[in-house]
Design a protein around this motif. Structure first.
Motif: not given
Length: 366
Positions: A5, A9, A12-13, A16, A284, A286, A338-339, A342-343, A345
């Protein structure tokens, strides 16, 4: 937060941040009509998706892509088409977009090899092409997807984890792979075999063509060939096929044996809660869609894409393609909160409908 995880993160950060730094323009109020959202023919971007059976494309990929393009380029025109799992139809859609004056086409190929000539023709006419989720053959400018071998590895490991002490070299496993026309299917298969080979007996292996009906037929054939009592678990390359497989297992009165999936579809999450599916793979979407949108806008404006596609992959046609590969995450009953919740979906209410309320409560999701 576990190591997997943390990597997601961080990845993805990073993407982004790259999108924010590279962003140009501001959000507009154009409305996407499906065939166009503005009158600026010189700033036209097209999105071609492969099918409408896989729920992620219409539910996640398209809306995220459209929103990001509009945020980056208020006067860009958006074109969209879905191939409905028909390679010939998708080839026609490419030609149609070129005729309409689309400058950048983002395509998730229904058949990566069959679409090669259409991509070549589009590029010859000055159109930039971005391969989305599936690495299409031909002279594409960039590719955005996930680490698909890693997806297969996570699926294989999830199956072994669900089997527990039953994961022995003699344990018979059924393997239902994706469509051979999709290059991702081969990578999922490769990753799964890396984890499963030698640890279980893959006693029956066939392609389910990404169709629940075909997967169900293959599962029935496996039961006939191997015997219901002799099947320890099932590898399904995606959630759509897992749904067909789960129905077949239920019809054959086979208990809740380990069953994998992919795409984190709502129905799959509910099956995981209920115990009829063991795991799925969350991506992810998005970040994937927004990265593709940023690349498309950059290509449209003649800007560099190196920071957005830092890796190079070789396609089936031998082309070297700048690529961005994102990290997938395995989802089980233990980490649903937590997946996928949390995200964003799904909400707990989405998952825990009346049919699944008791199972959700037992899993601590409500």
């Amino acid at each position: 937060m576990n190591a997997t995880m943390r990597r997601v993160v961080i990845g993805a950060t990073a993407v982004s941040m790259a999108l924010s730094i590279a962003a140009c323009g501001k959000a507009g109020d154009d409305k996407d009509s499906g065939s166009g959202s503005s009158s600026s023919g010189d700033k036209s971007i097209g999105l071609l998706l492969p099918d409408s059976v896989t729920t992620r494309y219409e539910k996640f990929d398209k809306p995220y892509f459209d929103a990001k393009v509009k945020a980056l380029c208020a006067d860009c025109k958006l074109e969209y088409a879905n191939a409905a799992a028909d390679p010939a139809k998708q080839a026609q859609q490419v030609s149609s977009m070129v005729t309409k004056g689309v400058k950048v086409i983002v395509i998730s190929a229904q058949d990566s090899a069959a679409i090669k000539s259409s991509i070549q023709s589009a590029v010859d006419k000055g159109v930039k092409v971005v391969a989305y989720d599936r690495l299409a053959q031909g002279p594409v400018s960039a590719y955005v997807s996930f680490d698909n071998v890693k997806v297969g590895e996570l699926q294989g490991q999830a199956l072994l984890d669900a089997l527990g002490a039953k994961a022995t070299p003699k344990a018979k496993v059924v393997m239902i792979n994706g469509d051979d026309a999709d290059p991702n299917a081969a990578q999922f298969k490769e990753g799964a075999h890396k984890v499963l080979d030698g640890k279980v007996d893959i006693a029956y292996e066939q392609s389910g063509l990404w169709k629940d009906t075909v997967a169900a037929q293959k599962m029935s054939a496996a039961i006939t060939q191997l015997g219901a009592k002799n099947i320890a678990g099932v590898y399904s390359a995606n959630d759509g096929m897992a749904g067909g497989i789960a129905n077949t297992l239920k019809g054959a009165k086979i208990g809740n044996i380990p069953l994998t999936g992919q795409d984190a579809e709502l129905a799959a999450i509910q099956r995981i809660v209920a115990g009829t599916q063991s795991a799925t793979i969350m991506k992810t979407y998005k970040v994937e869609a927004e990265t593709a949108a940023q690349i498309a806008v950059n290509l449209l404006n003649g800007k560099d894409i190196k920071s957005l596609a830092p890796t190079t992959l070789t396609s089936g046609s031998g082309d070297k393609v700048p690529s961005q590969l994102l990290t997938p995450v395995s989802v089980t009953k233990a980490n649903i909160k937590d997946t996928v919740i949390k995200d964003g979906f799904y909400t707990a209410a989405d998952i825990c409908t009346a049919q699944y309320a008791a199972a959700c409560k037992a899993a601590g999701i409500q």
